[in-house]
Design a protein around this motif. Structure first.
Motif, PDB file in Angstrom:
ATOM      1  N   MET A  59      83.829  90.628  10.634  1.00  0.00           N
ATOM      2  CA  MET A  59      82.803  91.019  11.598  1.00  0.00           C
ATOM      3  C   MET A  59      83.205  90.749  13.046  1.00  0.00           C
ATOM      4  SD  MET A  59      79.414  89.553   9.676  1.00  0.00           S
ATOM      5  CE  MET A  59      79.094  89.908   7.946  1.00  0.00           C
ATOM      6  N   TRP A 102      74.264  95.376   0.272  1.00  0.00           N
ATOM      7  CA  TRP A 102      74.552  95.921   1.601  1.00  0.00           C
ATOM      8  C   TRP A 102      73.720  95.213   2.679  1.00  0.00           C
ATOM      9  CZ3 TRP A 102      71.320  98.267   5.135  1.00  0.00           C
ATOM     10  CH2 TRP A 102      71.933  98.880   6.220  1.00  0.00           C
ATOM     11  N   SER A 103      72.485  94.831   2.322  1.00  0.00           N
ATOM     12  CA  SER A 103      71.579  94.237   3.309  1.00  0.00           C
ATOM     13  C   SER A 103      72.015  92.840   3.727  1.00  0.00           C
ATOM     14  CB  SER A 103      70.150  94.176   2.737  1.00  0.00           C
ATOM     15  OG  SER A 103      69.686  95.459   2.390  1.00  0.00           O
ATOM     16  N   ALA A 161      74.638  92.998   6.290  1.00  0.00           N
ATOM     17  CA  ALA A 161      74.010  93.655   7.440  1.00  0.00           C
ATOM     18  C   ALA A 161      73.127  92.675   8.198  1.00  0.00           C
ATOM     19  CB  ALA A 161      73.186  94.856   6.967  1.00  0.00           C
ATOM     20  N   LEU A 162      72.370  91.840   7.461  1.00  0.00           N
ATOM     21  CA  LEU A 162      71.545  90.821   8.111  1.00  0.00           C
ATOM     22  C   LEU A 162      72.426  89.814   8.846  1.00  0.00           C
ATOM     23  CD1 LEU A 162      68.853  89.327   8.591  1.00  0.00           C
ATOM     24  CD2 LEU A 162      69.212  88.186   6.381  1.00  0.00           C
ATOM     25  N   SER A 163      73.503  89.408   8.195  1.00  0.00           N
ATOM     26  CA  SER A 163      74.408  88.440   8.820  1.00  0.00           C
ATOM     27  C   SER A 163      74.987  89.012  10.111  1.00  0.00           C
ATOM     28  CB  SER A 163      75.532  88.087   7.841  1.00  0.00           C
ATOM     29  OG  SER A 163      76.392  87.130   8.413  1.00  0.00           O
ATOM     30  N   LEU A 164      75.408  90.282  10.070  1.00  0.00           N
ATOM     31  CA  LEU A 164      75.977  90.915  11.264  1.00  0.00           C
ATOM     32  C   LEU A 164      74.919  91.076  12.353  1.00  0.00           C
ATOM     33  CD1 LEU A 164      78.404  92.242  12.603  1.00  0.00           C
ATOM     34  CD2 LEU A 164      77.731  94.403  11.506  1.00  0.00           C
ATOM     35  N   THR A 165      73.708  91.417  11.952  1.00  0.00           N
ATOM     36  CA  THR A 165      72.626  91.579  12.929  1.00  0.00           C
ATOM     37  C   THR A 165      72.338  90.262  13.650  1.00  0.00           C
ATOM     38  OG1 THR A 165      71.641  93.324  11.588  1.00  0.00           O
ATOM     39  CG2 THR A 165      70.222  92.277  13.222  1.00  0.00           C
TER      40      THR A 165
END
Length: 840
Positions: free
Chosen positions: A44, A339-340, A343-347
């Motif tokens: 990331m 996938w979420s 995605a949450l970690s990246l957000t």
């Protein structure tokens, strides 16, 4: 206690959820997936990387400087020279990433010169680091010389953390021995410059746990937001700065970090921002840290509580969804969750500079669907096995009673016959049919269903010995296999004993009783057949003959019985198309007045001349037609044909006759009979009074109220009504007063016994006497002798019918007979006229 699949699935689901939650809890506490988390963090990095600030400058002790100024270490005077030069160039802060632990022995004045330069600069920060004085000793603080430390504006630590994979991704805001009091070098530089606003959002010492490494304490770990790959801090060679080749504008107002970059000099660390297998100098790492602090974008890890809560929430939601949703939907939900999570970690990483390590959640969330799928596959396998067992059981057993069926019976028969080969004993098979309609309680109160069939099966088990095999062939048919019997008589005795047990009233669950009317067909091997199929066929044949005869409840197979049923089968097949092929004929038997013998009527009698079977007696084909349901159609044809013939006779001017037509019980119960009768009368010019319908006694007594209503409606059409075969049923003479009858017909079974049987003679007299009292005309059938005719005439019988007066004749013969009567009547009238003339 055996648990159902549904309950077992629920227990498994609960255990699965608890196991996954505890596994997730364990992974969050022991950081067992730290390598995976770090790898995901590195992937990331491009999304959250920052640009390198132009406010950060490195003055490098590089290979070129070593070539120009000599080998390392240099005199502290050279360091003083650099400090003076950078101060002169108006550097904002000077951070020196070089440890000055020991005094310079070859030039004692050098330390004093350097200390003076630091003091005059007023913007220099020296470094401190953890170290070990000798092997085995405790960690201590590697401090600069006291004079230098006092002269410097601030001191900052250059301690960083290496992760389990050997890469450096984080630093600590504070470190120190016994007390984490020393700020990081970059943090100290910002404080010297007075830039503290950027630090306010990062510093949270009160709520940050202290990390201990022996006596060295670290506090508030910050993950470094590295600059983009290739975006390195502006770097100038020490030699260039000293020689004046770098303009003052390049340094003015900048944060200057001084450190070693030369090969083999100073520390070098691996970071995720560097190219593969490339290590960066410690001073460059500090430049990245300084850049992050300048931007106020240091990355904090989410708190342990939030980390654990988010991880367990994902595990719980996905596991519940997998358990509750269909497998395919659960797989889709799992993929969405997988996938979420990153995605949450990246957000969080990009938007809030918070690092949520997704490894534990990813690994545990990926487990519920395959584990539940394996369980479901196990359930499917168990259900399939159970269904196959049930199917195998159903293939060989009847669904309603659970008794073996015809398939299993045939297997047992083959086995029994094989075992009895060469023995003197025989094998018997009983096929039992239950005629439910014979029981009024069954018809009116409790219609036959699986409950009754189970009761019958239980009764069979009660009355049959354990060594005999019982089978349920179809809805109303059962079978009993008898083995090790000596001869057919033993089979017959067993069947009679079985009949006695089955004919007892059967108590139902509601305390009512069911009356069984069993019919049994018996067959024996090897007397009647050679194999199992033949034994079953013969037993069925005997049972069917017992039903057809409607008299014997037991029939043992014989060749004669088989031939009779074969003939009946042929009759049934031929009857199907007999009507449309015009194979039927109507014959007419004369009915005469008892006093003078004059023909006053005829009875229409059906005859059948089959091209295949020849002439079939009515006593054979009429019962078959009734059994197969063809009699209403045939009866309608007889009614129409006989009425047309009667009209032809009347149109020809022949003497008037009364036409008697038999109505079978099935016809009498047919609602269409009245319509067909009315339609026939309407389309013909014959008087309705010339038609007489003969109704059997049994038809009247089945339902008296309904019979009275039907007969009244027929009387409104003008036809006469007669009771046929009276005396053979269950009616009494007193019951006849309820019916709108015109004539009573004495059955031929009484007529033929007149003079030879006193009882029959007495019954005949009684019928005539009582019929007269009811105002009915009396006709006797089956008169074959003059004595019978004289007796009936003397006792008041009105009309006679039988072979004595004439056999059944076809229409042409009746026509000839009517012509003869008409001629005779004309001759009598002529003779009477001549006698009158002579007398005059």
């Amino acid at each position: 206690m055996k648990l159902s699949e549904s309950l077992r699935s629920r227990l498994y689901a609960v255990c699965l959820i608890l196991l996954l939650l505890f596994s997730g809890l364990g992974l969050t506490f022991n950081r067992g997936l730290e390598r995976l988390d770090l790898m995901l963090y590195d992937q990331m990095l491009p999304a959250h990387a920052v640009s390198m600030s132009d406010q950060v400058v490195i003055v490098a002790i590089d290979d070129y400087s070593l070539q120009q100024l000599g080998r390392w270490p240099w005199s502290r005077k050279r360091h003083a020279e650099l400090v003076y030069k950078l101060t002169e160039m108006d550097a904002a802060v000077i951070g020196i990433d070089v440890l000055f632990v020991e005094p310079q022995k070859n030039d004692p004045e050098a330390d004093e010169v350097f200390a003076e330069a630091l003091a005059r600069s007023g913007r220099s920060v020296l470094s401190i680091a953890p170290g070990v004085q000798m092997p085995g000793s405790l960690i201590s603080e590697v401090m600069p010389l006291p004079d230098l430390a006092v002269s410097a504006e601030a001191i900052g630590h250059v301690d960083v953390e290496l992760d389990v994979d050997g890469l450096c991704r984080r630093f600590f805001l504070y470190s120190g021995v016994g007390d984490a009091r020393w700020p990081a070098l970059a943090m100290a530089m910002l404080r010297v410059k007075g830039e503290t606003e950027q630090l306010d959002s990062l510093i949270n010492v009160e709520n940050t746990p202290v990390i201990r490494s022996d006596y060295w304490l670290r506090q508030q770990s910050i993950m470094i937001p590295f600059a983009k790959t290739g975006d390195r801090p502006q770097t100038y060679s020490w030699a260039d700065i000293i020689s004046g080749r770098v303009p003052a504008e390049a340094i003015r107002g900048k944060y200057v970090l001084v450190g070693a970059t030369a090969t083999g000099l100073g520390d070098a660390l691996s970071t995720p921002a560097a190219a593969a297998h490339e290590r960066i100098p410690g001073v460059e790492l500090n430049a990245h840290i300084l850049n992050a602090l300048l931007r106020g974008e240091g990355i904090n890890q989410v708190s342990s509580a939030w980390y654990t809560g988010i991880t367990l929430a994902f595990i719980s939601i996905v596991t519940l969804a997998v358990v509750l949703l269909p497998l395919r939907a659960g797989l889709v939900f799992t993929l969405v969750a997988l996938w979420s999570i990153p995605a949450l970690s990246l957000t969080l990483l990009v938007g809030w500079k918070l690092w949520f390590a997704p490894g534990a959640a990813l690994i545990i969330v990926a487990l519920p669907w395959p584990l539940w799928n394996v369980w479901q596959l196990g359930i499917d396998a168990r259900l399939k096995h159970k269904l196959l067992q049930q199917l195998a059981h159903q293939v060989q057993h009847h669904v309603a009673t659970g008794l073996p069926n015809a398939v299993m019976l045939r297997q047992r028969l083959n086995r029994a016959i094989a075992e009895q080969q060469g023995a003197e004993s025989c094998v018997g098979l009983l096929v039992i049919h239950f005629n439910w309609s014979g029981s009024a309680s069954t018809t009116l109160e409790c219609p036959v269903d699986d409950t009754q069939l189970k009761k019958v099966g239980n009764r069979l088990r009660e009355v049959i010995r354990d060594e005999h095999f019982i089978a349920h062939l179809n809805g109303d048919d059962f079978a009993v296999l008898l083995t090790d019997l000596q001869d057919v008589e033993h089979i017959k005795d067993a069947a009679l004993s079985l009949l006695q047990g089955l004919q007892k009233p059967l108590k139902m669950d509601d305390d009512s009783y069911l009356l069984l009317t069993p019919r049994i067909g018996a067959s024996a091997w090897p007397d009647d057949c050679f194999d199992a199929d033949g034994l079953i066929r013969n037993a069925y044949t005997a049972m069917f003959k017992s039903r057809v005869d409607d008299s014997d409840t037991l029939c043992v197979y014989s060749q004669g019985a088989g031939l009779q049923l074969e003939l009946r089968s042929q009759v049934e097949q031929a009857l199907v198309h007999a009507l449309e092929r015009n194979e039927f004929e109507v014959y007419y038997q004369p009915q005469v007045r008892a006093d003078d013998g004059r023909m006053v009527g005829v009875e229409a009698l059906l005859r059948w001349n089959s091209p295949q079977l020849g002439r079939i007696p009515p006593g054979i084909f009429i019962p078959v037609a009734e059994h197969v349901g063809l009699i209403p159609m045939i009866g309608s044809w007889v009614l129409k044909t006989a009425c047309e013939q009667l009209q032809d006779w009347h149109d020809a001017g022949l003497p008037r006759l009364r036409l008697a037509i038999n109505v079978s019980p099935l016809q009498f119960a047919d609602p269409e009979l009245e319509r067909r009768l009315a339609q026939t009368i309407k389309h013909m010019s014959i008087a309705p009074g010339n038609i007489e319908l003969e109704i059997t006694e049994g038809s009247l007594m089945w339902d008296m109220d309904q019979a009275v209503n039907i007969m009244k409606r027929m009387k409104t059409q003008g036809v006469d009504l007669a009771v046929d075969d009276f005396g053979t049923g269950y009616s009494s003479l007193s019951s006849l007063r309820h019916f709108p009858l015109d004539r009573l017909k004495i059955d031929q079974s009484f007529t033929r016994e007149i003079g030879s049987d006193d009882a029959a003679t007495e019954i005949t007299q009684t019928i005539i006497s009582m019929g007269k009292r009811l105002g009915l005309r009396i006709i006797a059938e089956g008169v074959e002798t003059a004595e019978q005719a004289r007796f009936l005439r003397e006792h008041g019988c009105d009309e006679l019918q039988g072979h004595y007066f004439g056999r059944p004749l076809d229409a042409d013969q009746i026509t000839d007979l009517l012509v003869d009567i008409m001629i005779a009547d004309s001759s009598k009238k002529r003779a009477a006229s001549e006698d009158t003339e002579e007398s005059l």
